[in-house]
Design a protein around this motif. Sequence first.
Motif, PDB file in Angstrom:
ATOM      1  N   LEU A  80      43.374 108.442 103.304  1.00  0.00           N
ATOM      2  CA  LEU A  80      42.614 107.210 103.500  1.00  0.00           C
ATOM      3  C   LEU A  80      42.157 107.249 104.954  1.00  0.00           C
ATOM      4  O   LEU A  80      42.895 107.746 105.820  1.00  0.00           O
ATOM      5  CB  LEU A  80      43.500 105.975 103.273  1.00  0.00           C
ATOM      6  N   ASP A  81      40.979 106.704 105.238  1.00  0.00           N
ATOM      7  CA  ASP A  81      40.486 106.705 106.619  1.00  0.00           C
ATOM      8  C   ASP A  81      41.431 105.912 107.517  1.00  0.00           C
ATOM      9  O   ASP A  81      42.178 105.044 107.055  1.00  0.00           O
ATOM     10  CB  ASP A  81      39.096 106.043 106.692  1.00  0.00           C
ATOM     11  N   THR A 105      41.087 102.328 106.912  1.00  0.00           N
ATOM     12  CA  THR A 105      41.228 101.873 105.521  1.00  0.00           C
ATOM     13  C   THR A 105      42.696 101.553 105.269  1.00  0.00           C
ATOM     14  O   THR A 105      43.581 102.278 105.736  1.00  0.00           O
ATOM     15  CB  THR A 105      40.768 102.979 104.534  1.00  0.00           C
ATOM     16  N   TYR A 127      39.017 100.562  94.718  1.00  0.00           N
ATOM     17  CA  TYR A 127      38.859 100.091  96.101  1.00  0.00           C
ATOM     18  C   TYR A 127      38.237  98.701  96.110  1.00  0.00           C
ATOM     19  O   TYR A 127      37.464  98.357  95.204  1.00  0.00           O
ATOM     20  CB  TYR A 127      37.913 101.013  96.867  1.00  0.00           C
ATOM     21  N   HIS A 179      35.151 109.994 102.956  1.00  0.00           N
ATOM     22  CA  HIS A 179      34.489 108.699 103.200  1.00  0.00           C
ATOM     23  C   HIS A 179      33.618 108.281 102.011  1.00  0.00           C
ATOM     24  O   HIS A 179      32.552 107.683 102.188  1.00  0.00           O
ATOM     25  CB  HIS A 179      33.603 108.748 104.455  1.00  0.00           C
ATOM     26  N   GLN A 180      34.066 108.590 100.826  1.00  0.00           N
ATOM     27  CA  GLN A 180      33.207 108.428  99.651  1.00  0.00           C
ATOM     28  C   GLN A 180      32.692 107.003  99.453  1.00  0.00           C
ATOM     29  O   GLN A 180      31.507 106.790  99.201  1.00  0.00           O
ATOM     30  CB  GLN A 180      33.942 108.873  98.376  1.00  0.00           C
ATOM     31  N   VAL A 181      33.602 106.023  99.544  1.00  0.00           N
ATOM     32  CA  VAL A 181      33.184 104.641  99.239  1.00  0.00           C
ATOM     33  C   VAL A 181      32.177 104.155 100.296  1.00  0.00           C
ATOM     34  O   VAL A 181      31.131 103.587  99.962  1.00  0.00           O
ATOM     35  CB  VAL A 181      34.414 103.709  99.167  1.00  0.00           C
ATOM     36  N   LYS A 182      32.496 104.420 101.554  1.00  0.00           N
ATOM     37  CA  LYS A 182      31.586 103.980 102.625  1.00  0.00           C
ATOM     38  C   LYS A 182      30.207 104.631 102.445  1.00  0.00           C
ATOM     39  O   LYS A 182      29.171 103.982 102.613  1.00  0.00           O
ATOM     40  CB  LYS A 182      32.172 104.347 103.995  1.00  0.00           C
ATOM     41  N   LEU A 237      37.854  98.127 104.150  1.00  0.00           N
ATOM     42  CA  LEU A 237      38.090  98.819 102.886  1.00  0.00           C
ATOM     43  C   LEU A 237      39.575  98.887 102.585  1.00  0.00           C
ATOM     44  O   LEU A 237      40.384  99.200 103.462  1.00  0.00           O
ATOM     45  CB  LEU A 237      37.500 100.237 102.963  1.00  0.00           C
TER      46      LEU A 237
HETATM   47  N1  URA Z   1      36.387 106.089 100.749  1.00  0.00           N
HETATM   48  C1  URA Z   1      36.186 105.853 102.068  1.00  0.00           C
HETATM   49  O1  URA Z   1      35.060 105.710 102.502  1.00  0.00           O
HETATM   50  N2  URA Z   1      37.258 105.761 102.858  1.00  0.00           N
HETATM   51  C2  URA Z   1      38.536 105.884 102.416  1.00  0.00           C
HETATM   52  O2  URA Z   1      39.467 105.784 103.207  1.00  0.00           O
HETATM   53  C3  URA Z   1      38.715 106.125 101.050  1.00  0.00           C
HETATM   54  C4  URA Z   1      37.621 106.234 100.226  1.00  0.00           C
END
Ligand code: URA
Length: 238
Positions: free
Chosen positions: A100-101, A104, A131, A187-190, A203
């Motif tokens: 996790l970042d 995050t 998330y 950083h998939q979700v971001k 996040l």
């Molecule tokens: N996606 C993100 O951008 N950050 C995370 O820590 C996990 C998934």
Amino acid sequence: MERLQKIIANSGYCSRRKAEELILNGKVRVNGEIINTLGSKVSYSDTIIINGVTLKLEPKEYVLLYKPRGVVSSAHDDKGRKTVVDIVESENRLYPVGRLDYDTSGILLLTNDGELTNLLIHPSHEVEKVYVAKIDDIVIPSLVKSLEKRVIIDGKKTGKARVKIKKIDKKKKSSLIELMIYEGRNHQVKKMFEAIGYHVSKLKREKFAGLTLDGLKSGEYRHLNIKEVKKLYAIAKK
Ligand code: URA
């Protein structure tokens, strides 16, 4: 007590099949005695020597941590920042399952079980992750929903995703969006939100492979029980 070949494989020395071969070839000593038949059970306190090498044995440990923001998801940080391994007290060498970042928060598994870690993070076995992202904006629902139709990040289309709009606060000009994905890219979700023009200001990962943060506060952790570990193996092997 566990089967000798399983304990050898768990130590990372070699595969279970190779361990069986070594046993049958008389290469394995347990507490000084050669064991050359399959079926023996040994414990983590026994001394196992193979071809003159003493195995480092550790019982397997599985920890579910509510990672706070401002902590690094690795066993060591070159910049001397606090890591998730600093939070969890253990005699074993635990390491996080994925990352996790730094900024995050949320659910993160730590273990010394390399086999399970590899299964859980392998791209072809990717497990479900949920998330919740905070966006400092009044989002356009149809635009956010378009994340389900896949977007391109780092030149590659994202996989399956489910979006739920949890809250749009018009006064505070902020939105909370739940995003379920199966991949684990950097950083998939971001990046997914960036791809549709939104910046994630906060996040949190609320679920990982069916496990939740129930009963834990930020910075707290608990050990998984046998049932939960077996379930993780079953999910990861699907
Ligand atoms: N996606 C993100 O951008 N950050 C995370 O820590 C996990 C998934």
